[in-house]
Design a protein around this motif. Structure first.
Motif, PDB file in Angstrom:
ATOM      1  N   PHE A  21       0.838  -1.196   0.000  1.00 13.83           N
ATOM      2  CA  PHE A  21       0.000   0.000   0.000  1.00 13.83           C
ATOM      3  C   PHE A  21       0.874   1.247   0.000  1.00 13.83           C
ATOM      4  CE2 PHE A  21      -3.501  -2.284   2.719  1.00 13.83           C
ATOM      5  CZ  PHE A  21      -3.680  -3.212   1.708  1.00 13.83           C
ATOM      6  N   SER A  23       1.521   4.622   1.392  1.00 14.45           N
ATOM      7  CA  SER A  23       1.161   5.349   2.602  1.00 14.45           C
ATOM      8  C   SER A  23       0.840   6.807   2.272  1.00 14.45           C
ATOM      9  CB  SER A  23       2.322   5.285   3.594  1.00 14.45           C
ATOM     10  OG  SER A  23       1.937   5.698   4.881  1.00 14.45           O
ATOM     11  N   LEU A  55      -3.148   5.401  -1.413  1.00  9.70           N
ATOM     12  CA  LEU A  55      -3.839   6.301  -0.490  1.00  9.70           C
ATOM     13  C   LEU A  55      -3.383   7.732  -0.716  1.00  9.70           C
ATOM     14  CD1 LEU A  55      -3.715   4.216   2.817  1.00  9.70           C
ATOM     15  CD2 LEU A  55      -5.799   5.139   1.792  1.00  9.70           C
ATOM     16  N   GLN A 100      -7.236   9.452   2.698  1.00 11.26           N
ATOM     17  CA  GLN A 100      -7.101   9.636   4.145  1.00 11.26           C
ATOM     18  C   GLN A 100      -7.750  10.968   4.520  1.00 11.26           C
ATOM     19  OE1 GLN A 100      -3.407  10.915   6.238  1.00 11.26           O
ATOM     20  NE2 GLN A 100      -3.455   8.855   7.136  1.00 11.26           N
ATOM     21  N   GLU A 177      -9.669   6.211   4.882  1.00 12.79           N
ATOM     22  CA  GLU A 177      -8.907   6.057   6.119  1.00 12.79           C
ATOM     23  C   GLU A 177      -9.107   7.289   6.993  1.00 12.79           C
ATOM     24  OE1 GLU A 177      -4.889   4.117   6.875  1.00 12.79           O
ATOM     25  OE2 GLU A 177      -4.277   6.218   6.676  1.00 12.79           O
ATOM     26  N   ARG A 232      -5.871   5.069  10.842  1.00 11.48           N
ATOM     27  CA  ARG A 232      -4.441   5.150  11.181  1.00 11.48           C
ATOM     28  C   ARG A 232      -4.309   5.664  12.601  1.00 11.48           C
ATOM     29  NH1 ARG A 232       0.808   7.131   7.804  1.00 11.48           N
ATOM     30  NH2 ARG A 232       0.572   4.952   7.160  1.00 11.48           N
ATOM     31  N   ASP A 266      -4.212   0.840  10.750  1.00  6.26           N
ATOM     32  CA  ASP A 266      -2.930   1.162  10.115  1.00  6.26           C
ATOM     33  C   ASP A 266      -2.040   1.724  11.230  1.00  6.26           C
ATOM     34  OD1 ASP A 266      -0.883   2.528   8.774  1.00  6.26           O
ATOM     35  OD2 ASP A 266      -2.230   3.789   7.608  1.00  6.26           O
ATOM     36  N   SER A 268       0.995   3.258  12.996  1.00  4.18           N
ATOM     37  CA  SER A 268       2.188   4.095  12.968  1.00  4.18           C
ATOM     38  C   SER A 268       2.512   4.470  14.412  1.00  4.18           C
ATOM     39  CB  SER A 268       1.947   5.315  12.083  1.00  4.18           C
ATOM     40  OG  SER A 268       3.124   6.065  11.921  1.00  4.18           O
ATOM     41  N   ALA A 307      -2.213  -3.409   9.599  1.00  3.70           N
ATOM     42  CA  ALA A 307      -1.118  -3.122   8.672  1.00  3.70           C
ATOM     43  C   ALA A 307       0.002  -2.409   9.403  1.00  3.70           C
ATOM     44  CB  ALA A 307      -1.611  -2.281   7.503  1.00  3.70           C
ATOM     45  N   VAL A 309       3.817  -0.074   9.224  1.00  4.17           N
ATOM     46  CA  VAL A 309       4.634   0.913   8.513  1.00  4.17           C
ATOM     47  C   VAL A 309       6.014   0.938   9.172  1.00  4.17           C
ATOM     48  CG1 VAL A 309       2.577   2.321   8.110  1.00  4.17           C
ATOM     49  CG2 VAL A 309       4.064   2.872  10.024  1.00  4.17           C
ATOM     50  N   LEU A 331       2.528  -0.673   4.537  1.00  7.58           N
ATOM     51  CA  LEU A 331       2.407   0.651   3.936  1.00  7.58           C
ATOM     52  C   LEU A 331       3.795   1.269   3.851  1.00  7.58           C
ATOM     53  CD1 LEU A 331      -0.395   0.478   5.992  1.00  7.58           C
ATOM     54  CD2 LEU A 331      -0.861   2.374   4.450  1.00  7.58           C
TER      55      LEU A 331
END
Length: 366
Positions: A21, A23, A55, A100, A177, A232, A266, A268, A307, A309, A331
């Motif tokens: 994906f 990011s 995205l 997003q 997202e 996220r 997602d 992070s 997911a 990152v 991502l």
């Protein structure tokens, strides 16, 4: 069945052709929130390069939700219509277009990073900054005066996200997202670092997560039933010496996001404060956060994918993350800036035969 990096991922009725994906990456290159040729080429080239999901950058749900005056938005029908050109091209290349949605909160109204990133004064095109509390984002030098949102205004934020989601669907996006990471508004409500409220939106874990759960529920209601909603999050604030948001709270949050209608989290980290102490241990340095959350949602029986990152650069590294069930997808950001066609090269290295654009097939390695 062991999944691979180039196995499709189906969420609701949407099949994403592979687990690579793009990011969200802010470009700070819009005027009045309108996406333009730069966004078409930037996102379109990653679709040509074979990414399963492309995205968009953080797209403001309201004018005051922008990080800079040059952020893209989707608070008007004109912006919606401009985005449709991007989604049509991304889809034509076999990738899934995603967006997003974001509100910058107390980190809003700043200059572009290459112009220093300082607060933009009101008389120079800046705007009033809003947040959970009257606690400005700490900076070296001038700080934006920050106004605490009223409960009525919080309800307005929820409405803004829902309206943006509806426009995004009309523009042709197939994944949405919700941005609740990196120190922006929804993350600010989650973290006691930025949230010192004593009402229904502050204090306890339940109260601090309330706005995000309301936003996800409203976005889910505005979004097609057969298309996925992502969220996220920053798994940790990287602030061990004070009350803050951490991975244990993130793991506890994930099943609640599933209950609210989210299909993927997602994972992070960071962004709430410049005092953060990020421990960089090398490639995959954020993967343990995704693993912890994934294990917890499985233990809870929650139906939500996870997911990862962070420092993902090589095909073997990305393949191992998915094949070893450490995360359901990866991502990538900086590596896609360096190599827009990374998935095509990765497939060759991993022995996968993937489609190339017909215009480029003469260059496909045999």
């Amino acid at each position: 069945m062991v999944e691979s990096l180039f196995s499709p991922l189906t969420l609701r009725g949407t099949e994403i052709p592979n687990r690579v994906f793009v990011s969200p990456m802010c470009q700070y290159s819009a005027t009045d929130g309108m996406p333009n040729d730069w966004h078409l080429v930037h996102l379109g080239s990653r679709a040509v390069g074979g990414a399963g999901l492309v995205l968009s950058e953080a797209t403001a749900v309201s004018p005051e939700g922008r990080i800079t005056p040059n952020d893209v938005g989707i608070w008007t029908d004109e912006q919606r219509d401009a985005w449709s050109r991007v989604t049509e091209f991304v889809r034509s290349q076999g990738s899934v277009p995603g967006i997003q949605l974001a509100h910058a909160g107390r980190k809003a109204s700043t200059a572009q990073p290459w112009e220093g990133g300082d607060p933009v004064p009101l008389d120079e095109g800046g705007w009033e900054v809003v947040a959970p509390s009257e606690k400005p984002y700490p900076r070296d030098g001038d700080e934006h005066p920050t106004r605490r949102l009223s409960t009525d205004e919080i309800a307005g934020v929820v409405d803004d996200f829902a309206a943006a989601a509806e426009r995004a669907s009309d523009a042709g996006f197939e994944v949405v997202e919700v941005h609740a990471a990196h120190g922006y508004l929804l993350h600010e409500f989650l973290s006691p670092v930025a949230n010192d409220r004593d009402d229904d939106y502050g204090g306890s874990f339940e109260n601090r997560t309330r706005l995000l759960r309301e936003v996800v529920g409203a976005v889910r209601a505005a979004w097609p039933d057969d298309e996925p909603v992502f969220v996220r999050i920053s798994a940790t604030d990287w602030l061990d010496e004070e009350a803050s948001w951490d991975v244990e709270q993130s793991a506890r949050l994930a099943p609640l996001l599933a209950d609210a209608g989210a299909d993927l989290v997602d994972v992070s980290s960071g962004g709430i404060s410049p005092a953060q102490n990020i421990t960089y241990t090398g490639p995959n340095y954020q993967l343990p956060f995704a693993e912890t959350i994934r294990e917890h949602v499985h233990d809870e029986g929650a139906d939500i994918a996870v997911a990862s990152v962070g420092g993902i650069t090589s095909p073997e590294q990305a393949e191992a993350i998915v094949a070893n069930e450490r995360a359901d997808a990866v991502l990538m950001a900086r590596e896609f800036l360096r190599s827009p066609y990374w998935p095509l090269h990765a497939a060759r290295e991993l022995g996968e035969d993937v489609e190339w654009p017909v215009q480029y097939r003469r260059a496909k390695p045999r």
